[in-house]
Design a protein around this motif. Structure first.
Motif, PDB file in Angstrom:
ATOM      1  N   UNK A 106     -72.798 -28.519 -31.022  1.00  0.00           N
ATOM      2  CA  UNK A 106     -72.157 -27.751 -29.954  1.00  0.00           C
ATOM      3  C   UNK A 106     -70.877 -28.469 -29.554  1.00  0.00           C
ATOM      4  N   UNK A 107     -69.733 -27.714 -29.572  1.00  0.00           N
ATOM      5  CA  UNK A 107     -68.432 -28.240 -29.142  1.00  0.00           C
ATOM      6  C   UNK A 107     -68.060 -27.549 -27.836  1.00  0.00           C
ATOM      7  N   UNK A 108     -67.731 -28.304 -26.821  1.00  0.00           N
ATOM      8  CA  UNK A 108     -67.426 -27.775 -25.490  1.00  0.00           C
ATOM      9  C   UNK A 108     -66.083 -28.321 -25.028  1.00  0.00           C
ATOM     10  N   UNK A 109     -65.229 -27.429 -24.471  1.00  0.00           N
ATOM     11  CA  UNK A 109     -63.965 -27.842 -23.877  1.00  0.00           C
ATOM     12  C   UNK A 109     -64.094 -27.711 -22.359  1.00  0.00           C
ATOM     13  N   UNK A 110     -63.861 -28.783 -21.639  1.00  0.00           N
ATOM     14  CA  UNK A 110     -64.053 -28.840 -20.198  1.00  0.00           C
ATOM     15  C   UNK A 110     -62.719 -29.133 -19.514  1.00  0.00           C
ATOM     16  N   UNK A 111     -62.399 -28.361 -18.460  1.00  0.00           N
ATOM     17  CA  UNK A 111     -61.201 -28.563 -17.654  1.00  0.00           C
ATOM     18  C   UNK A 111     -61.620 -29.034 -16.269  1.00  0.00           C
ATOM     19  N   UNK A 112     -60.928 -30.043 -15.766  1.00  0.00           N
ATOM     20  CA  UNK A 112     -61.273 -30.592 -14.457  1.00  0.00           C
ATOM     21  C   UNK A 112     -59.993 -30.974 -13.722  1.00  0.00           C
ATOM     22  N   UNK A 113     -60.024 -31.071 -12.392  1.00  0.00           N
ATOM     23  CA  UNK A 113     -58.797 -31.307 -11.602  1.00  0.00           C
ATOM     24  C   UNK A 113     -58.179 -32.676 -11.908  1.00  0.00           C
ATOM     25  N   UNK A 114     -56.871 -32.751 -11.474  1.00  0.00           N
ATOM     26  CA  UNK A 114     -56.109 -33.989 -11.648  1.00  0.00           C
ATOM     27  C   UNK A 114     -56.118 -34.742 -10.333  1.00  0.00           C
ATOM     28  N   UNK A 115     -56.446 -36.011 -10.396  1.00  0.00           N
ATOM     29  CA  UNK A 115     -56.483 -36.844  -9.194  1.00  0.00           C
ATOM     30  C   UNK A 115     -55.084 -37.400  -8.933  1.00  0.00           C
ATOM     31  N   UNK A 116     -54.519 -37.036  -7.789  1.00  0.00           N
ATOM     32  CA  UNK A 116     -53.190 -37.508  -7.428  1.00  0.00           C
ATOM     33  C   UNK A 116     -53.273 -38.817  -6.637  1.00  0.00           C
ATOM     34  N   UNK A 117     -54.226 -38.873  -5.697  1.00  0.00           N
ATOM     35  CA  UNK A 117     -54.387 -40.083  -4.885  1.00  0.00           C
ATOM     36  C   UNK A 117     -55.854 -40.494  -4.957  1.00  0.00           C
ATOM     37  N   UNK A 118     -56.153 -41.637  -5.554  1.00  0.00           N
ATOM     38  CA  UNK A 118     -57.562 -42.053  -5.651  1.00  0.00           C
ATOM     39  C   UNK A 118     -58.072 -42.549  -4.297  1.00  0.00           C
ATOM     40  N   UNK A 119     -59.362 -42.680  -4.196  1.00  0.00           N
ATOM     41  CA  UNK A 119     -59.991 -43.131  -2.966  1.00  0.00           C
ATOM     42  C   UNK A 119     -59.831 -44.643  -2.840  1.00  0.00           C
ATOM     43  N   UNK A 120     -59.549 -45.068  -1.627  1.00  0.00           N
ATOM     44  CA  UNK A 120     -59.443 -46.496  -1.336  1.00  0.00           C
ATOM     45  C   UNK A 120     -60.805 -46.969  -0.834  1.00  0.00           C
ATOM     46  N   UNK A 174     -61.677 -49.588   0.539  1.00  0.00           N
ATOM     47  CA  UNK A 174     -61.651 -50.424   1.734  1.00  0.00           C
ATOM     48  C   UNK A 174     -61.630 -49.605   3.013  1.00  0.00           C
ATOM     49  N   UNK A 175     -61.333 -48.318   2.915  1.00  0.00           N
ATOM     50  CA  UNK A 175     -61.284 -47.465   4.104  1.00  0.00           C
ATOM     51  C   UNK A 175     -62.623 -46.763   4.279  1.00  0.00           C
ATOM     52  N   UNK A 176     -62.980 -46.435   5.537  1.00  0.00           N
ATOM     53  CA  UNK A 176     -64.269 -45.781   5.754  1.00  0.00           C
ATOM     54  C   UNK A 176     -64.264 -44.292   5.446  1.00  0.00           C
ATOM     55  N   UNK A 177     -63.112 -43.720   5.151  1.00  0.00           N
ATOM     56  CA  UNK A 177     -63.035 -42.288   4.873  1.00  0.00           C
ATOM     57  C   UNK A 177     -62.511 -42.099   3.454  1.00  0.00           C
ATOM     58  N   UNK A 178     -62.642 -40.867   2.994  1.00  0.00           N
ATOM     59  CA  UNK A 178     -62.239 -40.533   1.619  1.00  0.00           C
ATOM     60  C   UNK A 178     -60.872 -39.869   1.666  1.00  0.00           C
ATOM     61  N   UNK A 179     -59.872 -40.527   1.058  1.00  0.00           N
ATOM     62  CA  UNK A 179     -58.522 -39.960   1.014  1.00  0.00           C
ATOM     63  C   UNK A 179     -58.149 -39.476  -0.382  1.00  0.00           C
ATOM     64  N   UNK A 180     -59.153 -39.164  -1.171  1.00  0.00           N
ATOM     65  CA  UNK A 180     -58.870 -38.659  -2.517  1.00  0.00           C
ATOM     66  C   UNK A 180     -58.148 -37.321  -2.428  1.00  0.00           C
ATOM     67  N   UNK A 181     -57.083 -37.224  -3.216  1.00  0.00           N
ATOM     68  CA  UNK A 181     -56.291 -35.984  -3.261  1.00  0.00           C
ATOM     69  C   UNK A 181     -56.238 -35.514  -4.705  1.00  0.00           C
ATOM     70  N   UNK A 182     -56.686 -34.294  -4.907  1.00  0.00           N
ATOM     71  CA  UNK A 182     -56.701 -33.731  -6.257  1.00  0.00           C
ATOM     72  C   UNK A 182     -55.957 -32.408  -6.243  1.00  0.00           C
ATOM     73  N   UNK A 183     -55.390 -32.070  -7.347  1.00  0.00           N
ATOM     74  CA  UNK A 183     -54.697 -30.781  -7.528  1.00  0.00           C
ATOM     75  C   UNK A 183     -55.268 -30.124  -8.767  1.00  0.00           C
ATOM     76  N   UNK A 184     -55.335 -28.796  -8.766  1.00  0.00           N
ATOM     77  CA  UNK A 184     -55.913 -28.130  -9.944  1.00  0.00           C
ATOM     78  C   UNK A 184     -55.086 -28.363 -11.198  1.00  0.00           C
TER      79      UNK A 184
END
Length: 569
Positions: A285-299, A301-311
């Motif tokens: 079985x061959x599968x092609x998978x598309x997933x979002x692009x991460x622009x800003x990864x999560x830090x 050291x911070x208590x919150x998630x600042x990950x920013x992704x764009x389609x």
């Protein structure tokens, strides 16, 4: 004790006087042999024993010198025999020194690991017999393989586990073989020769199957693994598939029957049939998978998630704009001629139109992952199983605790069937054991079935009858022995009484005769007549006088003698 010794030596002296010369010679020879054997046993047991350090003589002088240097460094007491064997004073010291030699790699390569079982003993245990059998099979197998023209050297190792009560709990017999091919031989590439060696090993060891045999060369490459060969024919492939099905069925059977027998009993559960259908078709079985692009990864050291992704991300963009305003073009005919415009379009003359068109082409890029998945070499298509569970047979007993017997002398039994609730629970256990899936058509049947136990009951009845017969024979035997003992006691008592009365009569007669003799002697003395006494009478008179004198001088010894006589009587 002294009287007993005197009596013993007196009896021995009497026997010695009765024996012939040949009998005396035989007795002296036996006594001398017993004394010599006793002295030899004492001497051998008192002699110090020494333990052999290495099971083989050390022929390499350099290695022997290194071992001797190590023993001297450790302060060990040892002896070297004429054939270069090292002897140590005790077993504990030998084990300690042997571990040191192993650590320093001073044990000769030709040392047999089984040599410890070559020690001569008066008795052999079952474990030693099994070891000797395994050594004999291994040696014979190595000789068979070495007899082949393509083999230069071979090493065989067998693992024969102990037999268990149930076949499903039995560990398989395994064999590992390392061969060194002879220069110029094609045995490493010839499949038929490897299969021939595999069959030699299989038929030489009882219970050994082909899947438990591993044949490698001196480089560690497995030679009897034919699963990756492309030229495997269809028959071999089908055999491997069938073997996979049998192994899988055996695993399921083992899990089912182990669980149910622990609940219902060893002889009350039987698996009538368990069939597994497998799909051996290869799937990719061959599968092609598309997933979002991460622009800003999560830090982190911070208590919150600042990950920013764009389609997606725009890589190119084209825009096109078109505008029009005015009247449309209305063609006319030649000058002075009426045009050919249809009436419907003539009504649109002198009207102003407006037209706008905007178009944009934008190219976006996204993250893409291509997955190539190899499916399992087989897939379970359907599992069907049928399990039969027997009820419980109980023996009937009377108020005295004895089994109730039927007219033919067999034990009367009562049968209790399995309840529907127990059958339903057993079916649930079987479904969980096989991974029941109704979507693929699995089927599980658990029914109550009364097993035929005629043979078992006949054997139990025969054992009961035999025990009852033995018990009856023992009772009658004890009664007979008791009667014999009582009869013997009565006979002994009567015999002693008759003997006592006979002895009393003889003593009375002896006293009367003695009184008559004494009266005759006294009358003769009174009359002055000389009476000639016989030799026996004189001896009797002297014996009586001696006895009377001894009784007067040593009364305690005479009393002890009388007690001894009475005890013997």
């Amino acid at each position: 004790m002294n009287d007993w010794l005197k009596k013993f030596f007196g009896q021995l002296k009497t026997l010695w006087s009765k024996w012939s010369t040949v009998q005396k010679a035989i007795f002296v020879a036996i006594a001398a042999g017993a004394l010599i054997g006793l002295f030899m046993m004492v001497g051998m047991s008192a002699a110090p024993t020494m333990e052999q350090l290495i099971g083989v003589p050390i022929t390499d002088e350099a290695r022997l010198n290194k071992i001797v240097t190590t023993l001297d460094r450790e302060g060990a007491e040892y002896q070297i025999t004429a054939d270069n064997r090292i002897m140590i004073e005790n077993e504990a010291e030998a084990r300690r020194l042997r571990s040191i030699l192993i650590r320093e790699d001073l044990i000769p390569q030709e040392t047999d690991p089984w040599a410890i079982f070559d020690v001569e003993r008066w008795t052999l245990t079952d474990f030693e017999r099994d070891v000797n059998l395994r050594r004999a099979i291994t040696g014979a197998l190595e000789q068979h393989i070495l007899a082949l023209d393509d083999i230069d050297a071979v090493s065989v190792s067998l693992v024969i586990p102990e037999r268990t009560l149930f076949a499903e709990d039995q560990n398989p017999v395994t064999a590992s073989v390392i061969i060194t091919p002879r220069p110029g031989s094609d045995i490493l590439e010839n499949k038929n020769k490897i299969q021939g060696i595999e069959k030699i090993i299989k038929f030489a060891v009882e219970g050994l199957s082909e899947e438990n045999i591993t044949i490698t060369d001196h480089r560690g490459i497995v030679l009897n693994d034919f699963t990756g060969m492309e030229d495997v024919d269809r028959l071999e492939l089908a055999q491997r598939e069938m073997k996979t099905v049998r192994n899988l069925e055996a695993q399921y059977k083992h899990s089912i029957i182990t669980a149910l027998r622990q609940i219902f009993g060893e002889d009350r559960v039987e698996i009538i049939n368990l069939d597994i259908s497998l799909d051996f078709s290869k799937k990719k079985v061959e599968t092609e998978e598309h997933y979002p692009i991460t622009m800003t990864p999560d830090n982190p050291e911070t208590p919150y998630n600042e990950t920013e992704v764009v389609p997606s991300i725009t890589i190119s963009k084209a825009t096109d704009t078109e505008k029009f305003e005015g009247t449309g073009f209305n063609p006319e005919g030649p000058p002075g001629q009426e045009g050919q415009t249809p009436p419907a379009y003539k009504d649109l003359d002198n009207l102003v139109g407006k037209y706008n068109r905007d178009s944009m082409t934008q190219n976006e890029v996204v993250n893409t992952r291509n997955i190539v998945e190899e499916k399992s070499p087989w897939k379970v298509e359907r599992i069907t199983t049928g399990v039969a569970i027997d009820g419980i047979w109980k023996k009937k007993y009377d108020e005295n605790g004895n089994p109730v017997l039927t007219d033919d002398g067999s034990i009367e039994r009562e049968y209790t069937p399995v309840s529907e609730e127990a059958l339903q629970k057993a079916a649930t256990l079987v479904e969980h054991a096989i991974g029941y899936d109704p979507t693929r058509g699995d089927s599980v049947t658990v029914e109550h079935l009364q097993f035929d136990r005629t043979k078992q009951f006949l054997e139990e009845d025969a054992v009961y009858r035999r025990r009852a017969q033995i018990r009856q024979i023992l009772i009658y035997s004890l009664i007979g022995v008791g009667i014999i003992i009582v009869a013997f006691v009565i006979f002994r008592f009567i015999s002693k009484e008759l003997e006592r009365r006979r002895r009393q009569r003889e003593e009375e007669l002896a006293r009367q005769h003695q009184a008559m003799r004494e009266a005759a002697l006294k009358s003769a003395e009174e009359e002055g007549v000389e009476v000639e006494m016989s030799v026996e009478d004189r001896a009797r008179m002297e014996l009586q006088e001696n006895a009377i004198n001894m009784a007067r001088e040593h009364p305690e010894d005479v009393a002890q003698l009388i007690r001894t006589w009475l005890a013997e009587e």
